[in-house]
Write a protein that holds these residues in place. Structure first.
Motif, PDB file in Angstrom:
ATOM      1  N   GLY A 152      25.927 -62.357   2.531  1.00 13.10           N
ATOM      2  CA  GLY A 152      26.002 -63.537   2.426  1.00 13.10           C
ATOM      3  C   GLY A 152      25.209 -64.937   3.696  1.00 13.10           C
ATOM      4  O   GLY A 152      25.036 -65.998   3.480  1.00 13.10           O
ATOM      5  N   ALA A 153      23.995 -63.827   3.977  1.00 14.95           N
ATOM      6  CA  ALA A 153      23.591 -64.305   4.729  1.00 14.95           C
ATOM      7  C   ALA A 153      22.237 -65.027   4.194  1.00 14.95           C
ATOM      8  O   ALA A 153      21.697 -65.057   4.290  1.00 14.95           O
ATOM      9  N   ALA A 154      21.286 -65.772   5.188  1.00 14.33           N
ATOM     10  CA  ALA A 154      20.545 -66.676   5.255  1.00 14.33           C
ATOM     11  C   ALA A 154      19.312 -65.731   5.252  1.00 14.33           C
ATOM     12  O   ALA A 154      19.188 -65.959   4.184  1.00 14.33           O
ATOM     13  N   GLY A 155      19.137 -64.896   6.173  1.00 13.00           N
ATOM     14  CA  GLY A 155      17.933 -64.212   6.070  1.00 13.00           C
ATOM     15  C   GLY A 155      16.771 -64.376   6.122  1.00 13.00           C
ATOM     16  O   GLY A 155      16.578 -66.266   6.277  1.00 13.00           O
ATOM     17  N   ALA A 156      16.042 -64.092   6.640  1.00 11.90           N
ATOM     18  CA  ALA A 156      14.562 -64.458   6.962  1.00 11.90           C
ATOM     19  C   ALA A 156      13.775 -65.018   6.040  1.00 11.90           C
ATOM     20  O   ALA A 156      13.082 -66.375   6.001  1.00 11.90           O
ATOM     21  N   LEU A 199      23.190 -67.138  14.694  1.00 12.70           N
ATOM     22  CA  LEU A 199      22.220 -66.789  14.281  1.00 12.70           C
ATOM     23  C   LEU A 199      22.514 -65.987  12.938  1.00 12.70           C
ATOM     24  O   LEU A 199      23.550 -64.958  14.055  1.00 12.70           O
ATOM     25  N   GLN A 200      23.004 -66.078  12.096  1.00 19.41           N
ATOM     26  CA  GLN A 200      23.723 -64.967  10.877  1.00 19.41           C
ATOM     27  C   GLN A 200      22.741 -63.415  10.685  1.00 19.41           C
ATOM     28  O   GLN A 200      21.779 -63.087   9.968  1.00 19.41           O
ATOM     29  N   ASP A 201      21.822 -62.512  12.160  1.00 17.50           N
ATOM     30  CA  ASP A 201      21.019 -61.591  12.314  1.00 17.50           C
ATOM     31  C   ASP A 201      21.360 -60.445  11.382  1.00 17.50           C
ATOM     32  O   ASP A 201      22.400 -59.963  11.336  1.00 17.50           O
ATOM     33  N   THR A 202      20.446 -60.492  10.255  1.00 16.71           N
ATOM     34  CA  THR A 202      20.489 -59.130   9.921  1.00 16.71           C
ATOM     35  C   THR A 202      20.642 -58.088  10.027  1.00 16.71           C
ATOM     36  O   THR A 202      21.422 -57.123   9.637  1.00 16.71           O
ATOM     37  N   GLU A 203      19.660 -57.668  11.166  1.00 16.98           N
ATOM     38  CA  GLU A 203      19.452 -56.524  11.496  1.00 16.98           C
ATOM     39  C   GLU A 203      20.872 -55.834  12.718  1.00 16.98           C
ATOM     40  O   GLU A 203      21.319 -55.169  12.657  1.00 16.98           O
ATOM     41  N   LEU A 204      21.834 -56.814  12.980  1.00 20.51           N
ATOM     42  CA  LEU A 204      22.900 -56.549  13.473  1.00 20.51           C
ATOM     43  C   LEU A 204      24.030 -56.885  12.827  1.00 20.51           C
ATOM     44  O   LEU A 204      25.233 -55.992  13.143  1.00 20.51           O
ATOM     45  N   LEU A 205      24.203 -57.537  11.613  1.00 24.39           N
ATOM     46  CA  LEU A 205      24.767 -56.912  10.662  1.00 24.39           C
ATOM     47  C   LEU A 205      25.000 -55.438   9.869  1.00 24.39           C
ATOM     48  O   LEU A 205      26.450 -55.149   9.596  1.00 24.39           O
ATOM     49  N   GLY A 212      30.645 -57.102  14.903  1.00 26.83           N
ATOM     50  CA  GLY A 212      29.413 -57.063  15.400  1.00 26.83           C
ATOM     51  C   GLY A 212      28.574 -58.565  15.660  1.00 26.83           C
ATOM     52  O   GLY A 212      28.649 -58.542  17.358  1.00 26.83           O
ATOM     53  N   LEU A 213      28.816 -59.099  14.821  1.00 28.01           N
ATOM     54  CA  LEU A 213      27.653 -59.973  14.849  1.00 28.01           C
ATOM     55  C   LEU A 213      28.650 -61.404  15.541  1.00 28.01           C
ATOM     56  O   LEU A 213      28.438 -61.772  16.259  1.00 28.01           O
ATOM     57  N   ARG A 214      30.079 -61.219  15.203  1.00 27.33           N
ATOM     58  CA  ARG A 214      30.281 -62.408  15.747  1.00 27.33           C
ATOM     59  C   ARG A 214      30.517 -62.147  17.422  1.00 27.33           C
ATOM     60  O   ARG A 214      30.680 -63.084  18.394  1.00 27.33           O
ATOM     61  N   HIS A 215      30.955 -60.953  17.844  1.00 25.72           N
ATOM     62  CA  HIS A 215      30.940 -60.364  19.170  1.00 25.72           C
ATOM     63  C   HIS A 215      29.783 -61.079  20.328  1.00 25.72           C
ATOM     64  O   HIS A 215      30.039 -61.602  21.096  1.00 25.72           O
ATOM     65  N   VAL A 216      28.447 -60.856  19.556  1.00 23.92           N
ATOM     66  CA  VAL A 216      27.128 -61.799  19.852  1.00 23.92           C
ATOM     67  C   VAL A 216      27.339 -62.706  20.102  1.00 23.92           C
ATOM     68  O   VAL A 216      26.690 -63.527  21.644  1.00 23.92           O
ATOM     69  N   GLN A 217      27.799 -63.250  19.144  1.00 26.15           N
ATOM     70  CA  GLN A 217      27.522 -64.525  18.982  1.00 26.15           C
ATOM     71  C   GLN A 217      28.689 -64.738  20.125  1.00 26.15           C
ATOM     72  O   GLN A 217      27.876 -66.643  20.856  1.00 26.15           O
ATOM     73  N   TRP A 250      23.140 -52.760  20.338  1.00 25.69           N
ATOM     74  CA  TRP A 250      22.593 -53.505  19.666  1.00 25.69           C
ATOM     75  C   TRP A 250      21.630 -54.449  20.524  1.00 25.69           C
ATOM     76  O   TRP A 250      21.347 -55.177  21.350  1.00 25.69           O
ATOM     77  N   SER A 251      21.134 -55.162  19.006  1.00 28.89           N
ATOM     78  CA  SER A 251      19.943 -56.003  18.654  1.00 28.89           C
ATOM     79  C   SER A 251      19.605 -56.928  18.129  1.00 28.89           C
ATOM     80  O   SER A 251      19.124 -56.616  16.761  1.00 28.89           O
ATOM     81  N   PRO A 252      20.175 -57.893  18.722  1.00 27.75           N
ATOM     82  CA  PRO A 252      19.206 -59.008  17.878  1.00 27.75           C
ATOM     83  C   PRO A 252      18.168 -59.665  17.486  1.00 27.75           C
ATOM     84  O   PRO A 252      17.972 -60.459  18.442  1.00 27.75           O
TER      85      PRO A 252
END
Length: 277
Positions: A152-156, A199-205, A212-217, A250-252
């Motif tokens: 459910g992320a917005a994505g690019a 950002l809801q980064d799809t690469e991180l997801l 992991g995404l929440r950890h980076v945020q 992990w790469s944002p």
């Protein structure tokens, strides 16, 4: 055929992208420190080289927009065709920059529609362009679109259709950090962290999942809450986040491309800069 104005916009976009690449330390992202590491120098070096391969495509996008004069479905289709051709050229030059290509492509085309447009108007025009469907786009879903649908992320695509909210947030962070006395590099790093923090980064997801995404945020917010990279506490928090993300691999990447978009907006004539809503 592109004009000098189109080529100037394209070069400004490439300069924004290489400016993003030159920043260090960027948590989890390639930066100049990689040139001293044998295993990674090819990665960063090839990214710097392939960034230059975007210029002809971006100039062609600007020329198409200038010729059309307004956001239309036809212009959107033409931008899509140029973008896919440019993706191929960039791949031959070493690859990378897919997200940055499309973000910068929309913004460059939007800027070409009105030479007097400031950052806010450019972002709004890019939103109108992105709202049209690209009928020539491949029917097979990309990895990013699949991850967007799964979580459910917005994505690019969602980012573009919303008028690049994270590009606008990064632009505001740039101006705010500079006004508070930060150096150009510190302001740019703060802008990157501002994007990473929400950002809801799809690469991180894809690589790290929602936790992991929440950890980076949270890590990015921690740097900003410590005072940003202009402070000693902020720099210590950034160093810890950088080491953590590199250790986890992990790469944002999505944040990096959107920062390039903000740097492009920042390159527009100072007299056209207005606060982004």
């Amino acid at each position: 055929m592109s004009s000098r104005e189109d080529e100037t916009l394209a070069q400004a976009a490439v300069t924004a992208l290489t400016g993003q690449l030159a920043l260090a330390p960027k948590p989890g992202l390639p930066d100049p420190r990689d040139l001293g590491a044998r295993a990674l120098c090819r990665d960063h070096g090839s990214l710097r080289w392939s960034a230059k391969a975007l210029a002809p495509g971006l100039a062609a996008m600007a020329a198409a927009a200038r010729r059309t004069g307004e956001p239309t479905p036809g212009l959107r289709a033409e931008l899509g065709a140029i973008g896919r051709s440019t993706e191929h050229s960039v791949g031959l030059a070493g690859g990378g920059h897919k997200g940055a290509l499309w973000a910068l492509g929309f913004l460059v085309a939007a800027a070409a529609l009105d030479a007097r447009a400031g950052a806010q108007d450019v972002a709004f025009a890019a939103k109108k362009l992105a709202a049209f469907n690209d009928k020539g786009a491949p029917r097979r879903p990309s990895r990013g679109s699949s991850i967007s649908a799964k979580y459910g992320a917005a994505g690019a695509r969602g980012e573009a259709r919303a008028g690049f909210p994270h590009v606008r947030r990064a632009f505001e962070a740039l101006t705010r950090s500079r006004a508070s006395g930060a150096t150009q590099a510190q302001a740019r790093l703060d802008a990157l962290l501002t994007v990473m923090s929400t950002l809801q980064d799809t690469e991180l997801l894809y690589t790290a999942g929602p936790l992991g995404l929440r950890h980076v945020q949270a890590g990015a917010r921690g740097v900003l809450e410590a005072g940003g990279t202009a402070t000693e506490a902020g720099r210590e928090a950034l160093s810890a986040l950088d080491a953590d993300l590199h250790a986890r691999a992990w790469s944002p990447r999505g944040s990096a491309g959107l920062l390039a978009g903000a740097l492009f907006l920042d390159s527009l004539p100072v007299g056209t800069h207005t606060r982004l809503a």
